[in-house]
Design a protein around this motif. Structure first.
Motif, PDB file in Angstrom:
ATOM      1  N   ARG A 128      -5.403  -3.061  -0.946  1.00 16.80           N
ATOM      2  CA  ARG A 128      -3.939  -3.066  -0.966  1.00 16.80           C
ATOM      3  C   ARG A 128      -3.392  -1.850  -0.218  1.00 16.80           C
ATOM      4  O   ARG A 128      -2.415  -1.958   0.522  1.00 16.80           O
ATOM      5  N   ALA A 132      -0.852  -1.900   2.958  1.00 16.79           N
ATOM      6  CA  ALA A 132       0.423  -1.177   2.903  1.00 16.79           C
ATOM      7  C   ALA A 132       0.521  -0.154   4.029  1.00 16.79           C
ATOM      8  O   ALA A 132       1.571  -0.002   4.660  1.00 16.79           O
ATOM      9  N   SER A 135       1.171  -1.928   7.267  1.00 23.79           N
ATOM     10  CA  SER A 135       2.568  -2.359   7.307  1.00 23.79           C
ATOM     11  C   SER A 135       3.467  -1.185   7.685  1.00 23.79           C
ATOM     12  O   SER A 135       4.390  -1.328   8.497  1.00 23.79           O
ATOM     13  N   ASP A 179       4.249  -6.900   4.127  1.00 16.89           N
ATOM     14  CA  ASP A 179       4.732  -6.268   2.897  1.00 16.89           C
ATOM     15  C   ASP A 179       4.526  -7.203   1.708  1.00 16.89           C
ATOM     16  O   ASP A 179       4.088  -6.772   0.639  1.00 16.89           O
ATOM     17  N   SER A 180       4.842  -8.470   1.905  1.00 17.24           N
ATOM     18  CA  SER A 180       4.681  -9.461   0.840  1.00 17.24           C
ATOM     19  C   SER A 180       3.215  -9.607   0.438  1.00 17.24           C
ATOM     20  O   SER A 180       2.888  -9.679  -0.751  1.00 17.24           O
ATOM     21  N   ALA A 182       0.871  -7.331   0.763  1.00 16.43           N
ATOM     22  CA  ALA A 182       0.447  -6.119   0.058  1.00 16.43           C
ATOM     23  C   ALA A 182       0.908  -6.163  -1.403  1.00 16.43           C
ATOM     24  O   ALA A 182       0.159  -5.782  -2.305  1.00 16.43           O
ATOM     25  N   GLN A 183       2.099  -6.690  -1.646  1.00 21.62           N
ATOM     26  CA  GLN A 183       2.610  -6.795  -3.008  1.00 21.62           C
ATOM     27  C   GLN A 183       1.866  -7.860  -3.811  1.00 21.62           C
ATOM     28  O   GLN A 183       1.828  -7.776  -5.046  1.00 21.62           O
ATOM     29  N   SER A 184       1.299  -8.840  -3.129  1.00 18.46           N
ATOM     30  CA  SER A 184       0.621  -9.922  -3.835  1.00 18.46           C
ATOM     31  C   SER A 184      -0.770  -9.550  -4.315  1.00 18.46           C
ATOM     32  O   SER A 184      -1.348 -10.243  -5.144  1.00 18.46           O
ATOM     33  N   SER A 186      -3.414  -7.911  -6.453  1.00 14.76           N
ATOM     34  CA  SER A 186      -3.490  -7.301  -7.781  1.00 14.76           C
ATOM     35  C   SER A 186      -4.945  -7.290  -8.228  1.00 14.76           C
ATOM     36  O   SER A 186      -5.741  -8.111  -7.817  1.00 14.76           O
TER      37      SER A 186
END
Length: 188
Positions: A128, A132, A135, A179-180, A182-184, A186
């Motif tokens: 991740r 990030a 990005s 960005d999306s 990287a946020q996804s 987990s």
């Protein structure tokens, strides 16, 4: 993917817009250690990079149409590199999900330790961070290109920069996708 992500930093920090590496996916999937990436933000330096970028291009292209086409081609290439990186990221995210599920199942059955699960989670967190950081580098590259487009437009009033602007808009969408993604990520 990690090699590809380094290209975003290299491009910004060294002012180079070509030659991004694309062989990182396999190294990434095999779990090599995260290499420290450049961290400080470009911020106000983006304008200086844009000026340097335009000056470098002007040395090679005296004709303003050729200069604009060369800059547009650079943005197009960055879009292609970003799209390739996005495809790699999606593959890595899918692989990480499979790996995490498998290790969780092994832990549940007693065939793996909690330490193995934590190691897998750390690897996913590192992934991740790589996404990030890439990005962030892409946004810095975009700022440089946008500054170059503004500088060109100011120096060449009346010249149509719509094709370059279209590429910049596509680049912006690619960055939102990164960005999306990287946020996804987990490490449940």
């Amino acid at each position: 993917m990690r090699e590809q992500s380094r290209a975003f930093d290299k491009t910004v920090w060294e002012g180079s817009l070509v030659g991004a590496g694309t062989s990182g996916l396999m190294a990434f999937l095999t779990g090599h250690e995260l290499v420290a990436l450049a961290g400080a933000g470009v911020g106000g330096a983006a304008g200086g990079l844009a000026g340097s970028y335009v000056a470098q291009k002007q040395k090679r292209y005296a004709d303003k149409e050729d200069l604009l086409e060369a800059m547009t081609a650079d943005v197009r290439q960055s879009n292609e590199e970003t799209q390739s990186f996005i495809a790699s990221v999606r593959e890595v995210i899918d692989e990480d999900k499979r790996r995490l599920a498998a290790v969780q199942e092994q832990v549940r059955k007693g065939a793996a330790t909690q330490a193995a699960l934590e190691s897998t989670r750390r690897h996913i967190a590192d992934n991740r961070a790589v996404i990030a950081q890439a990005s962030k580098g892409a946004r810095e590259r975009q700022a440089m290109f946008q500054g170059a487009e503004r500088q060109f437009r100011t120096g060449n009033p009346g010249t149509n920069t719509a094709r370059m602007q279209q590429q910049l808009d596509a680049f912006s969408q690619n960055i939102k996708t990164l960005d999306s993604l990287a946020q996804s990520v987990s490490a449940a």
